[in-house]
Write a protein that holds these residues in place. Sequence first.
Motif, mmCIF file in Angstrom:
data_model
loop_
_atom_site.group_PDB
_atom_site.id
_atom_site.type_symbol
_atom_site.label_atom_id
_atom_site.label_comp_id
_atom_site.label_asym_id
_atom_site.label_seq_id
_atom_site.Cartn_x
_atom_site.Cartn_y
_atom_site.Cartn_z
ATOM 1 N N UNK A 102 0.819 -1.209 0.000
ATOM 2 C CA UNK A 102 0.000 0.000 0.000
ATOM 3 C C UNK A 102 0.858 1.266 0.000
ATOM 4 N N UNK A 103 1.962 1.247 0.750
ATOM 5 C CA UNK A 103 2.826 2.434 0.865
ATOM 6 C C UNK A 103 3.907 2.507 -0.222
ATOM 7 N N UNK A 104 4.063 1.427 -0.980
ATOM 8 C CA UNK A 104 5.134 1.386 -1.976
ATOM 9 C C UNK A 104 6.495 1.186 -1.341
ATOM 10 N N UNK A 105 6.522 0.541 -0.175
ATOM 11 C CA UNK A 105 7.754 0.246 0.550
ATOM 12 C C UNK A 105 8.219 -1.174 0.222
ATOM 13 N N UNK A 106 9.443 -1.469 0.602
ATOM 14 C CA UNK A 106 9.944 -2.840 0.576
ATOM 15 C C UNK A 106 9.414 -3.541 1.829
ATOM 16 N N UNK A 107 9.506 -4.869 1.871
ATOM 17 C CA UNK A 107 9.123 -5.616 3.066
ATOM 18 C C UNK A 107 10.283 -6.509 3.483
ATOM 19 N N UNK A 108 10.532 -6.551 4.787
ATOM 20 C CA UNK A 108 11.603 -7.379 5.328
ATOM 21 C C UNK A 108 11.103 -8.053 6.607
ATOM 22 N N UNK A 109 11.272 -9.345 6.686
ATOM 23 C CA UNK A 109 10.910 -10.105 7.886
ATOM 24 C C UNK A 109 12.213 -10.509 8.562
ATOM 25 N N UNK A 110 12.481 -9.935 9.740
ATOM 26 C CA UNK A 110 13.789 -10.188 10.368
ATOM 27 C C UNK A 110 13.944 -11.647 10.820
ATOM 28 N N UNK A 111 12.843 -12.340 11.102
ATOM 29 C CA UNK A 111 12.957 -13.772 11.430
ATOM 30 C C UNK A 111 13.503 -14.557 10.234
ATOM 31 N N UNK A 112 13.075 -14.181 9.038
ATOM 32 C CA UNK A 112 13.583 -14.854 7.837
ATOM 33 C C UNK A 112 15.057 -14.536 7.606
ATOM 34 N N UNK A 113 15.467 -13.294 7.942
ATOM 35 C CA UNK A 113 16.894 -12.944 7.845
ATOM 36 C C UNK A 113 17.727 -13.820 8.783
ATOM 37 N N UNK A 114 17.210 -14.034 9.992
ATOM 38 C CA UNK A 114 17.910 -14.884 10.970
ATOM 39 C C UNK A 114 18.030 -16.304 10.424
ATOM 40 N N UNK A 115 16.921 -16.836 9.906
ATOM 41 C CA UNK A 115 16.930 -18.200 9.366
ATOM 42 C C UNK A 115 17.892 -18.322 8.185
ATOM 43 N N UNK A 116 17.922 -17.272 7.357
ATOM 44 C CA UNK A 116 18.822 -17.268 6.202
ATOM 45 C C UNK A 116 20.284 -17.248 6.657
ATOM 46 N N UNK A 117 20.601 -16.375 7.615
ATOM 47 C CA UNK A 117 21.974 -16.273 8.102
ATOM 48 C C UNK A 117 22.430 -17.576 8.758
ATOM 49 N N UNK A 118 21.553 -18.154 9.561
ATOM 50 C CA UNK A 118 21.922 -19.346 10.339
ATOM 51 C C UNK A 118 21.661 -20.660 9.599
ATOM 52 N N UNK A 119 20.977 -20.572 8.470
ATOM 53 C CA UNK A 119 20.608 -21.766 7.680
ATOM 54 C C UNK A 119 19.880 -22.794 8.550
ATOM 55 N N UNK A 120 18.942 -22.283 9.359
ATOM 56 C CA UNK A 120 18.163 -23.154 10.258
ATOM 57 C C UNK A 120 16.859 -22.454 10.625
#
Length: 169
Positions: free
Chosen positions: A24-42
């Motif tokens: 709605x705002x034309x912003x990006x979206x980021x889920x920090x839990x997914x960033x954690x999972x991506x970094x830790x591969x778990x």
Amino acid sequence: MKNIVLIGMPSAGKSTIGIILAKVLGYQFLDSDLLIQEQEKALLKDIIDERGIDGFLAIENQVNSEIDAVATVIATGGSVVYGKEAMEHLLKNGIVVYIKLSLKTIADRLGNIKQRGVVLREGQNLKMLYEERCPLYEKYAHITVSGENLNTEELMEKIIEEFHKIKEK
């Protein structure tokens, strides 16, 4: 442009609302839990099982304190408020919105708390966790929005309305 940082209990709707808000705002979206999972591969629950709660919280603090984003809706994990550096970083780079819900609503929505990767200490139940975290959410929030008895659309509109009030100041 300031980020919008969503905080609140697990199952408060941060990710769901965040995706829609971003569109709605034309912003990006980021889920920090997914960033954690991506970094830790778990998965979060596996990180908690392997590293313990303190190990997980240290990773969560590190990941959230390194988010480099502009004009982004950031959905954080419910335990992000335990990380001092993370919260200072998020406060500096965004408008922090606390999605507030009653304990009953959280309990009804949450289902299997262990599967969700919720940070619960030994002997701690959901009520204790709720009572521990709510003051932290309130402490860090620029905006507190009650999501009680609102559908996704109504909650999103309320957040946008409050965000525009603060942005204009």
